[in-house]
Design a protein around this motif. Sequence first.
Motif, PDB file in Angstrom:
ATOM      1  N   PRO A 126       0.805  -1.224   0.000  1.00  0.00           N
ATOM      2  CA  PRO A 126       0.000   0.000   0.000  1.00  0.00           C
ATOM      3  C   PRO A 126       0.842   1.280   0.000  1.00  0.00           C
ATOM      4  N   ALA A 127       2.012   1.243   0.626  1.00  0.00           N
ATOM      5  CA  ALA A 127       2.881   2.431   0.617  1.00  0.00           C
ATOM      6  C   ALA A 127       3.365   2.730  -0.796  1.00  0.00           C
ATOM      7  N   ILE A 128       3.748   1.692  -1.524  1.00  0.00           N
ATOM      8  CA  ILE A 128       4.184   1.872  -2.916  1.00  0.00           C
ATOM      9  C   ILE A 128       3.016   2.396  -3.756  1.00  0.00           C
ATOM     10  N   LEU A 129       1.848   1.815  -3.551  1.00  0.00           N
ATOM     11  CA  LEU A 129       0.672   2.258  -4.311  1.00  0.00           C
ATOM     12  C   LEU A 129       0.249   3.682  -3.934  1.00  0.00           C
ATOM     13  N   LEU A 130       0.497   4.072  -2.693  1.00  0.00           N
ATOM     14  CA  LEU A 130       0.193   5.440  -2.270  1.00  0.00           C
ATOM     15  C   LEU A 130       1.050   6.433  -3.049  1.00  0.00           C
ATOM     16  N   VAL A 131       2.330   6.132  -3.174  1.00  0.00           N
ATOM     17  CA  VAL A 131       3.225   6.989  -3.959  1.00  0.00           C
ATOM     18  C   VAL A 131       2.761   7.024  -5.415  1.00  0.00           C
ATOM     19  N   LEU A 132       2.416   5.863  -5.951  1.00  0.00           N
ATOM     20  CA  LEU A 132       1.926   5.780  -7.327  1.00  0.00           C
ATOM     21  C   LEU A 132       0.642   6.593  -7.514  1.00  0.00           C
ATOM     22  N   ALA A 133      -0.239   6.534  -6.531  1.00  0.00           N
ATOM     23  CA  ALA A 133      -1.488   7.301  -6.601  1.00  0.00           C
ATOM     24  C   ALA A 133      -1.207   8.801  -6.657  1.00  0.00           C
ATOM     25  N   PHE A 134      -0.224   9.254  -5.881  1.00  0.00           N
ATOM     26  CA  PHE A 134       0.135  10.669  -5.910  1.00  0.00           C
ATOM     27  C   PHE A 134       0.797  11.054  -7.227  1.00  0.00           C
ATOM     28  N   LEU A 135       1.706  10.206  -7.699  1.00  0.00           N
ATOM     29  CA  LEU A 135       2.412  10.515  -8.942  1.00  0.00           C
ATOM     30  C   LEU A 135       1.481  10.551 -10.151  1.00  0.00           C
ATOM     31  N   THR A 136       0.488   9.672 -10.153  1.00  0.00           N
ATOM     32  CA  THR A 136      -0.440   9.601 -11.291  1.00  0.00           C
ATOM     33  C   THR A 136      -1.706  10.415 -11.060  1.00  0.00           C
ATOM     34  N   GLU A 137      -1.806  10.993  -9.866  1.00  0.00           N
ATOM     35  CA  GLU A 137      -2.997  11.760  -9.485  1.00  0.00           C
ATOM     36  C   GLU A 137      -4.269  10.925  -9.645  1.00  0.00           C
ATOM     37  N   SER A 138      -4.155   9.661  -9.284  1.00  0.00           N
ATOM     38  CA  SER A 138      -5.285   8.741  -9.384  1.00  0.00           C
ATOM     39  C   SER A 138      -6.113   8.767  -8.107  1.00  0.00           C
ATOM     40  N   SER A 139      -7.255   9.392  -8.190  1.00  0.00           N
ATOM     41  CA  SER A 139      -8.152   9.503  -7.046  1.00  0.00           C
ATOM     42  C   SER A 139      -8.702   8.139  -6.630  1.00  0.00           C
ATOM     43  N   SER A 140      -9.008   7.299  -7.603  1.00  0.00           N
ATOM     44  CA  SER A 140      -9.544   5.966  -7.298  1.00  0.00           C
ATOM     45  C   SER A 140      -8.518   5.108  -6.579  1.00  0.00           C
ATOM     46  N   LEU A 141      -7.286   5.145  -7.051  1.00  0.00           N
ATOM     47  CA  LEU A 141      -6.232   4.373  -6.401  1.00  0.00           C
ATOM     48  C   LEU A 141      -5.977   4.897  -4.995  1.00  0.00           C
ATOM     49  N   LEU A 142      -5.966   6.211  -4.832  1.00  0.00           N
ATOM     50  CA  LEU A 142      -5.771   6.802  -3.519  1.00  0.00           C
ATOM     51  C   LEU A 142      -6.863   6.346  -2.558  1.00  0.00           C
ATOM     52  N   MET A 143      -8.101   6.326  -3.017  1.00  0.00           N
ATOM     53  CA  MET A 143      -9.217   5.882  -2.187  1.00  0.00           C
ATOM     54  C   MET A 143      -9.000   4.438  -1.726  1.00  0.00           C
ATOM     55  N   LEU A 144      -8.632   3.565  -2.659  1.00  0.00           N
ATOM     56  CA  LEU A 144      -8.432   2.158  -2.320  1.00  0.00           C
ATOM     57  C   LEU A 144      -7.260   1.957  -1.362  1.00  0.00           C
ATOM     58  N   VAL A 145      -6.196   2.718  -1.568  1.00  0.00           N
ATOM     59  CA  VAL A 145      -5.025   2.605  -0.706  1.00  0.00           C
ATOM     60  C   VAL A 145      -5.352   3.070   0.710  1.00  0.00           C
ATOM     61  N   ILE A 146      -6.096   4.134   0.842  1.00  0.00           N
ATOM     62  CA  ILE A 146      -6.473   4.609   2.179  1.00  0.00           C
ATOM     63  C   ILE A 146      -7.305   3.552   2.896  1.00  0.00           C
ATOM     64  N   ILE A 147      -8.222   2.923   2.183  1.00  0.00           N
ATOM     65  CA  ILE A 147      -9.030   1.853   2.787  1.00  0.00           C
ATOM     66  C   ILE A 147      -8.131   0.685   3.190  1.00  0.00           C
ATOM     67  N   TRP A 148      -7.202   0.313   2.316  1.00  0.00           N
ATOM     68  CA  TRP A 148      -6.288  -0.787   2.609  1.00  0.00           C
ATOM     69  C   TRP A 148      -5.455  -0.486   3.856  1.00  0.00           C
ATOM     70  N   LEU A 149      -4.895   0.727   3.912  1.00  0.00           N
ATOM     71  CA  LEU A 149      -4.117   1.123   5.080  1.00  0.00           C
ATOM     72  C   LEU A 149      -4.972   1.141   6.347  1.00  0.00           C
ATOM     73  N   ALA A 150      -6.198   1.644   6.221  1.00  0.00           N
ATOM     74  CA  ALA A 150      -7.102   1.667   7.367  1.00  0.00           C
ATOM     75  C   ALA A 150      -7.339   0.246   7.880  1.00  0.00           C
ATOM     76  N   HIS A 151      -7.506  -0.694   6.961  1.00  0.00           N
ATOM     77  CA  HIS A 151      -7.718  -2.089   7.352  1.00  0.00           C
ATOM     78  C   HIS A 151      -6.515  -2.614   8.139  1.00  0.00           C
ATOM     79  N   ILE A 152      -5.330  -2.362   7.626  1.00  0.00           N
ATOM     80  CA  ILE A 152      -4.116  -2.846   8.294  1.00  0.00           C
ATOM     81  C   ILE A 152      -4.008  -2.240   9.690  1.00  0.00           C
TER      82      ILE A 152
END
Length: 117
Positions: free
Chosen positions: A66-92
């Motif tokens: 999720p940390a790698i995907l968080l960086v990717l979400a910021f670099l690509t400005e992907s709102s959907s990916l950011l949403m999923l990563v936040i949920i994933w991190l929240a779960h952990i």
Amino acid sequence: MSLRKLISIEYAIGFIICLLFYIHLEYSILLFILLLLVPDITMLGYLFNNKIGAIVYNFGHSLIVPAILLVLAFLTESSSLLMLVIIWLAHIYLDRSMGFGLKYNNAFKETHLQKID
């Protein structure tokens, strides 16, 4: 206060921070609730054996992907990916606040945080 309790509180705070970011970004609370437990599908690895189960479970519950995907979400400005990563991190963070940590190969109930009774 015990060290275990302090660690649990830290992870609970991580969960709350994820939830607050999620709400601040005005993502769907319904999606948050529906997707919060999706990473637990990785428990299906235990249908094969403890070693495969631990590998698959730890993949879904480690902070690395999720940390790698968080960086990717910021670099690509992907709102959907950011949403999923936040949920994933929240779960952990939620899991770890309750003492469910990364699994050892020998048994599902032995984690890096504690032995679950």
